[in-house]
Design an enzyme around this catalytic site. Structure first.
Site: not given
Length: 386
Positions: A127, A160, A162, A165, A186, A343
């Site tokens: 990311s 937490v 995610d 992930c 995931t 992109c």
């Protein structure tokens, strides 16, 4: 329209973007097959990408080409003859329903850990990095992860979640640097297997699971680069689920690519070859999905940093290709090159954005102060203090 007519019409359109067919500049299009012109007019962006993969045309600087095309909005002027059918299908069917949730994992993220190890940073964060004080993709990703943790105001002992992930890089960072317990989910089997090993020995629980199947409570939730796979029919469902999982005094950080207008489908080439069933949310779609569920605490756009991130990935990919080509063919090489540079051009043209949105269920008492830039020296000093 005769073959020559297709070429002349394309040339005429490209003039608005200062692009030439068979010109001498790095961003000009070099045509190798005369069938290219007719194919473009019949198939739009899907045909353009496939023709590139087939070697019908080349461009030395694809990122610069796409920046010019998108700034001139030429993508809106050339559409495939059957574009309306794809739009209709996206409106009628929920392409991201639970039974299809794991398709993106198999089609994209399970492409091969060898590819992503070579292309990404040392933590394999797939990311946008945060380049305010970074000189490498490793530094940019560490700065981004630290920014996420500071925005969430993580404290030791917090639980937490995610969502999406990846290979476990963010979960491990939060557990190591901020002493929190993390559950990472995931839909990619290869990611889950890698992340479980990568986070071994830490209070990190990695699961192969869809977000809609979660039923626990968390102090904090973050999602980095996953919301693009949720789909507009599920945005509200997603926000409701996050609200259900988050404690009343909690915080949720959404890190997502965003678009400048509300859409119900993705670019057809990206959808077919890179990210099936994906689409970019607009600001309006995000706020509508969160309405009456959350208080908007902060909205941070650093989309220009994705251009730098994608170029770093591209250079790593090119450098590593001699090793990768033992397992991937030339058509894959052209496809992946096209994807990364297209992109990069889109973010440089500001057609795509990168948002970090911080939401709270009931509002932070006394107000929320949003952190932004912090230099490497400050990060290093804080690590020593801890």
């Amino acid at each position: 329209m005769a073959g020559k007519g297709f070429q002349e019409k394309l040339n005429e359109l490209l003039q608005a973007a200062n692009v030439k067919l068979n010109g001498g500049r790095a961003w000009d299009i070099q045509v190798h097959d005369e069938r290219f012109y007719r194919r473009i007019w019949a198939g739009g962006s899907l045909a353009a990408g496939e023709a590139y993969m087939d070697g019908w045309w080349d461009c030395e600087a694809l990122d610069e080409l796409f920046e010019r095309l998108l700034r001139s909005r030429l993508d809106e002027k050339i559409k495939a003859r059957d574009w309306w059918w794809d739009a209709l299908v996206a409106r009628i069917f929920n392409l991201q329903k639970p039974s299809r949730a794991f398709q993106i994992g198999k089609r994209h993220y399970d492409t091969g850990n060898d590819l992503f190890r070579i292309m990404l940073d040392e933590r394999m964060i797939y990311s946008c990095g945060y380049w305010a004080d970074a000189s490498s993709v490793d530094e940019a990703q560490e700065a981004k992860l630290d920014l996420v943790c500071r925005k969430l105001q993580l404290k030791p002992g917090m639980k937490v979640l995610d969502i999406g992930c990846g290979w476990g890089g963010a979960a491990r960072f939060a557990a190591e640097r901020y002493s929190v317990e993390v559950v990472g989910i995931t839909v990619s089997e290869q990611q889950a297997n890698f992340a479980q090993e990568y986070c071994r020995g830490l209070p990190v629980d990695i699961r192969l699971q869809d977000y809609r199947d979660m039923n626990e409570k968390f102090d904090r939730i973050f999602s980095i680069g996953m919301f693009e796979h949720v789909g507009y029919k599920n945005y509200r469902t997603y926000m409701k689920k996050v609200r259900e999982l988050l404690k009343p005094e909690g915080l949720f950080l959404l890190h997502t690519i965003g678009g400048n207008s509300s859409v119900t489908r993705n670019d057809p080439w990206i959808a077919k070859y890179i990210f099936p069933n994906s689409m970019l949310p607009s600001a309006r779609q995000i706020t509508a999905a969160a309405e009456d569920l959350f208080v908007m605490e902060d909205w941070h756009n650093f989309g220009d940093d994705y251009d730098k991130t994608l170029l770093a990935w591209y250079h790593n990919f090119e450098k590593g290709w001699p090793l990768l080509k033992e397992h991937y063919d030339e058509r894959f090489y052209r496809m992946w090159r096209y994807y990364l540079l297209m992109c990069a051009g889109a973010f440089r043209a500001r057609s795509n954005q990168l948002w970090q949105v911080v939401l709270s269920p009931e509002g932070i008492k006394g107000g929320y102060v949003a952190p932004r830039y912090r230099g490497k020296s400050e990060m290093e000093l804080e690590q020593k203090i801890r």
